[in-house]
Scaffold this motif. Structure first.
Motif, PDB file in Angstrom:
ATOM      1  N   MET A  30       0.846  -1.185   0.000  1.00 53.64           N
ATOM      2  CA  MET A  30       0.000   0.000   0.000  1.00 53.64           C
ATOM      3  C   MET A  30       0.885   1.239   0.000  1.00 53.64           C
ATOM      4  SD  MET A  30      -2.697  -1.370   2.830  1.00 53.64           S
ATOM      5  CE  MET A  30      -1.404  -1.916   3.915  1.00 53.64           C
ATOM      6  N   ARG A  31       0.552   2.220  -0.779  1.00 47.26           N
ATOM      7  CA  ARG A  31       1.359   3.446  -0.912  1.00 47.26           C
ATOM      8  C   ARG A  31       1.563   4.136   0.433  1.00 47.26           C
ATOM      9  NH1 ARG A  31       5.190   6.058  -2.641  1.00 47.26           N
ATOM     10  NH2 ARG A  31       4.994   8.219  -3.183  1.00 47.26           N
ATOM     11  N   ASP A  32       0.547   4.096   1.301  1.00 48.80           N
ATOM     12  CA  ASP A  32       0.667   4.812   2.564  1.00 48.80           C
ATOM     13  C   ASP A  32       1.302   3.966   3.668  1.00 48.80           C
ATOM     14  OD1 ASP A  32      -1.499   3.137   2.727  1.00 48.80           O
ATOM     15  OD2 ASP A  32      -2.785   4.542   3.765  1.00 48.80           O
ATOM     16  N   LEU A  33       1.749   2.741   3.353  1.00 44.10           N
ATOM     17  CA  LEU A  33       2.408   1.921   4.359  1.00 44.10           C
ATOM     18  C   LEU A  33       3.553   1.130   3.725  1.00 44.10           C
ATOM     19  CD1 LEU A  33       2.147   1.477   7.394  1.00 44.10           C
ATOM     20  CD2 LEU A  33       0.888  -0.594   6.878  1.00 44.10           C
ATOM     21  N   PRO A  34       4.594   1.842   3.279  1.00 43.44           N
ATOM     22  CA  PRO A  34       5.736   1.152   2.691  1.00 43.44           C
ATOM     23  C   PRO A  34       6.552   0.423   3.763  1.00 43.44           C
ATOM     24  CG  PRO A  34       6.144   3.495   2.799  1.00 43.44           C
ATOM     25  CD  PRO A  34       4.735   3.278   3.258  1.00 43.44           C
ATOM     26  N   VAL A  35       7.486  -0.407   3.295  1.00 43.80           N
ATOM     27  CA  VAL A  35       8.347  -1.163   4.198  1.00 43.80           C
ATOM     28  C   VAL A  35       9.755  -0.580   4.134  1.00 43.80           C
ATOM     29  CG1 VAL A  35       9.369  -3.433   4.662  1.00 43.80           C
ATOM     30  CG2 VAL A  35       6.963  -3.255   3.986  1.00 43.80           C
ATOM     31  N   LEU A  36      10.304  -0.249   5.300  1.00 43.83           N
ATOM     32  CA  LEU A  36      11.676   0.225   5.397  1.00 43.83           C
ATOM     33  C   LEU A  36      12.565  -0.959   5.748  1.00 43.83           C
ATOM     34  CD1 LEU A  36      13.715   2.626   5.516  1.00 43.83           C
ATOM     35  CD2 LEU A  36      13.278   2.651   7.993  1.00 43.83           C
ATOM     36  N   THR A  37      13.649  -1.132   4.991  1.00 40.13           N
ATOM     37  CA  THR A  37      14.636  -2.170   5.275  1.00 40.13           C
ATOM     38  C   THR A  37      15.954  -1.493   5.597  1.00 40.13           C
ATOM     39  OG1 THR A  37      13.546  -3.666   3.723  1.00 40.13           O
ATOM     40  CG2 THR A  37      15.791  -4.236   4.394  1.00 40.13           C
ATOM     41  N   VAL A  38      16.491  -1.812   6.766  1.00 44.69           N
ATOM     42  CA  VAL A  38      17.808  -1.313   7.191  1.00 44.69           C
ATOM     43  C   VAL A  38      18.582  -2.489   7.782  1.00 44.69           C
ATOM     44  CG1 VAL A  38      17.074   1.068   7.624  1.00 44.69           C
ATOM     45  CG2 VAL A  38      16.954  -0.592   9.455  1.00 44.69           C
ATOM     46  N   PRO A  39      19.920  -2.417   7.725  1.00 43.00           N
ATOM     47  CA  PRO A  39      20.690  -3.492   8.350  1.00 43.00           C
ATOM     48  C   PRO A  39      20.596  -3.397   9.874  1.00 43.00           C
ATOM     49  CG  PRO A  39      22.154  -1.824   7.424  1.00 43.00           C
ATOM     50  CD  PRO A  39      20.758  -1.443   7.051  1.00 43.00           C
ATOM     51  N   GLY A  40      20.509  -4.557  10.519  1.00 45.70           N
ATOM     52  CA  GLY A  40      20.520  -4.584  11.981  1.00 45.70           C
ATOM     53  C   GLY A  40      21.845  -4.043  12.498  1.00 45.70           C
ATOM     54  N   ARG A  41      21.804  -3.249  13.539  1.00 47.36           N
ATOM     55  CA  ARG A  41      23.015  -2.601  14.028  1.00 47.36           C
ATOM     56  C   ARG A  41      24.003  -3.587  14.641  1.00 47.36           C
ATOM     57  NH1 ARG A  41      18.784  -1.778  17.004  1.00 47.36           N
ATOM     58  NH2 ARG A  41      18.808  -1.926  19.274  1.00 47.36           N
ATOM     59  N   ARG A  42      23.548  -4.732  15.108  1.00 43.85           N
ATOM     60  CA  ARG A  42      24.449  -5.746  15.667  1.00 43.85           C
ATOM     61  C   ARG A  42      24.721  -6.868  14.671  1.00 43.85           C
ATOM     62  NH1 ARG A  42      20.734  -5.619  20.230  1.00 43.85           N
ATOM     63  NH2 ARG A  42      21.214  -3.732  21.364  1.00 43.85           N
ATOM     64  N   SER A  43      23.651  -7.375  14.048  1.00 43.59           N
ATOM     65  CA  SER A  43      23.781  -8.550  13.171  1.00 43.59           C
ATOM     66  C   SER A  43      24.163  -8.190  11.746  1.00 43.59           C
ATOM     67  CB  SER A  43      22.465  -9.325  13.146  1.00 43.59           C
ATOM     68  OG  SER A  43      21.475  -8.574  12.460  1.00 43.59           O
ATOM     69  N   GLY A  44      23.785  -6.995  11.301  1.00 42.72           N
ATOM     70  CA  GLY A  44      23.971  -6.629   9.902  1.00 42.72           C
ATOM     71  C   GLY A  44      22.922  -7.233   8.986  1.00 42.72           C
ATOM     72  N   GLU A  45      22.057  -8.095   9.534  1.00 38.96           N
ATOM     73  CA  GLU A  45      20.992  -8.727   8.748  1.00 38.96           C
ATOM     74  C   GLU A  45      19.900  -7.701   8.423  1.00 38.96           C
ATOM     75  OE1 GLU A  45      20.886 -11.970   7.649  1.00 38.96           O
ATOM     76  OE2 GLU A  45      22.956 -12.004   8.381  1.00 38.96           O
ATOM     77  N   PRO A  46      19.277  -7.828   7.259  1.00 38.39           N
ATOM     78  CA  PRO A  46      18.207  -6.881   6.906  1.00 38.39           C
ATOM     79  C   PRO A  46      17.044  -6.968   7.894  1.00 38.39           C
ATOM     80  CG  PRO A  46      18.752  -8.305   5.040  1.00 38.39           C
ATOM     81  CD  PRO A  46      19.496  -8.822   6.222  1.00 38.39           C
ATOM     82  N   ARG A  47      16.592  -5.820   8.354  1.00 41.96           N
ATOM     83  CA  ARG A  47      15.438  -5.718   9.256  1.00 41.96           C
ATOM     84  C   ARG A  47      14.378  -4.915   8.530  1.00 41.96           C
ATOM     85  NH1 ARG A  47      16.824  -9.830  11.901  1.00 41.96           N
ATOM     86  NH2 ARG A  47      18.593  -9.597  13.288  1.00 41.96           N
ATOM     87  N   ARG A  48      13.182  -5.484   8.418  1.00 40.45           N
ATOM     88  CA  ARG A  48      12.094  -4.864   7.661  1.00 40.45           C
ATOM     89  C   ARG A  48      10.973  -4.437   8.601  1.00 40.45           C
ATOM     90  NH1 ARG A  48      14.272  -9.094   5.158  1.00 40.45           N
ATOM     91  NH2 ARG A  48      15.039  -8.788   3.056  1.00 40.45           N
ATOM     92  N   THR A  49      10.503  -3.206   8.384  1.00 40.88           N
ATOM     93  CA  THR A  49       9.424  -2.669   9.212  1.00 40.88           C
ATOM     94  C   THR A  49       8.474  -1.864   8.344  1.00 40.88           C
ATOM     95  OG1 THR A  49      11.021  -2.423  11.024  1.00 40.88           O
ATOM     96  CG2 THR A  49       8.918  -1.289  11.264  1.00 40.88           C
ATOM     97  N   PRO A  50       7.172  -2.215   8.353  1.00 40.90           N
ATOM     98  CA  PRO A  50       6.215  -1.356   7.656  1.00 40.90           C
ATOM     99  C   PRO A  50       5.990  -0.081   8.475  1.00 40.90           C
ATOM    100  CG  PRO A  50       5.106  -3.306   8.566  1.00 40.90           C
ATOM    101  CD  PRO A  50       6.554  -3.407   8.913  1.00 40.90           C
ATOM    102  N   LEU A  51       6.036   1.048   7.807  1.00 46.17           N
ATOM    103  CA  LEU A  51       5.931   2.340   8.490  1.00 46.17           C
ATOM    104  C   LEU A  51       5.069   3.304   7.685  1.00 46.17           C
ATOM    105  CD1 LEU A  51       9.712   2.787   9.290  1.00 46.17           C
ATOM    106  CD2 LEU A  51       7.929   2.312  10.958  1.00 46.17           C
ATOM    107  N   SER A  52       4.433   4.201   8.389  1.00 50.30           N
ATOM    108  CA  SER A  52       3.721   5.294   7.725  1.00 50.30           C
ATOM    109  C   SER A  52       4.728   6.363   7.349  1.00 50.30           C
ATOM    110  CB  SER A  52       2.676   5.895   8.661  1.00 50.30           C
ATOM    111  OG  SER A  52       1.697   4.941   8.985  1.00 50.30           O
ATOM    112  N   VAL A  53       4.537   6.957   6.184  1.00 49.87           N
ATOM    113  CA  VAL A  53       5.392   8.045   5.711  1.00 49.87           C
ATOM    114  C   VAL A  53       4.534   9.299   5.633  1.00 49.87           C
ATOM    115  CG1 VAL A  53       6.815   8.905   3.816  1.00 49.87           C
ATOM    116  CG2 VAL A  53       6.877   6.475   4.414  1.00 49.87           C
ATOM    117  N   LEU A  54       5.004  10.362   6.250  1.00 45.64           N
ATOM    118  CA  LEU A  54       4.310  11.645   6.208  1.00 45.64           C
ATOM    119  C   LEU A  54       4.941  12.508   5.124  1.00 45.64           C
ATOM    120  CD1 LEU A  54       2.388  13.809   7.416  1.00 45.64           C
ATOM    121  CD2 LEU A  54       4.270  14.427   8.935  1.00 45.64           C
TER     122      LEU A  54
END
Length: 154
Positions: A30-54
């Protein structure tokens, strides 16, 4: 039965996030709920979180809906990530705003993202879903501005 307000994410939020991420992987994002992927600060593994964008004044912003949110700590450490909507991906820089710069974004949040504001209110992060209550989160909940990332950044 009255739910206890803790200021922490509700138990149902992680399972809901998994459903939303599955929808996104299938191209049903959904356009109003994209997923942000960032590397985990300890593991370096991709961490995905759906977030609202203003979207506001020609810029895009993310709000950590809970103090100490893991995704915000990972975003702060990485400085870059990928924003995905369906099968479309965009590399972004995550620029954390200082508390004073975050105030206009925080005040706009409950007006423009009422569903997210309700989750935060129900969890006890804010006493009410008003601009004044959200302004009081400055310095407690991280606010990030999204910027286009250079290819190969991060």
């Amino acid at each position: 039965m009255t739910r206890r307000k803790t200021g922490a994410p509700p138990r149902w939020l992680k399972p809901l996030n998994r459903v939303l991420m599955t929808m996104q992987r299938l191209g049903l994002g959904m356009r109003d709920l994209p997923v942000l992927t960032v590397p985990g600060r300890r593991s370096g593994e991709p961490r995905r979180t759906p977030l609202s964008v203003l979207d506001m004044d020609g810029h895009r912003y993310l709000l950590a809906g809970f103090p100490g949110a893991d995704w915000a700590a990972n975003a702060r450490a990485a400085g870059v990530g990928t924003l995905s909507v369906g099968r479309t991906q965009e590399r972004v820089r995550l620029v954390e705003l200082d508390p004073a710069a975050a105030v206009p974004v925080l005040r706009a949040w409950p007006v423009r993202i009422p569903e997210g504001a309700k989750i935060m209110h129900d969890a006890g992060v804010v006493p009410e879903s008003t601009p004044d209550a959200f302004e009081a989160l400055a310095g407690r909940c991280a606010v990030f501005r999204l910027e286009a990332a250079e290819d190969g950044a991060g």
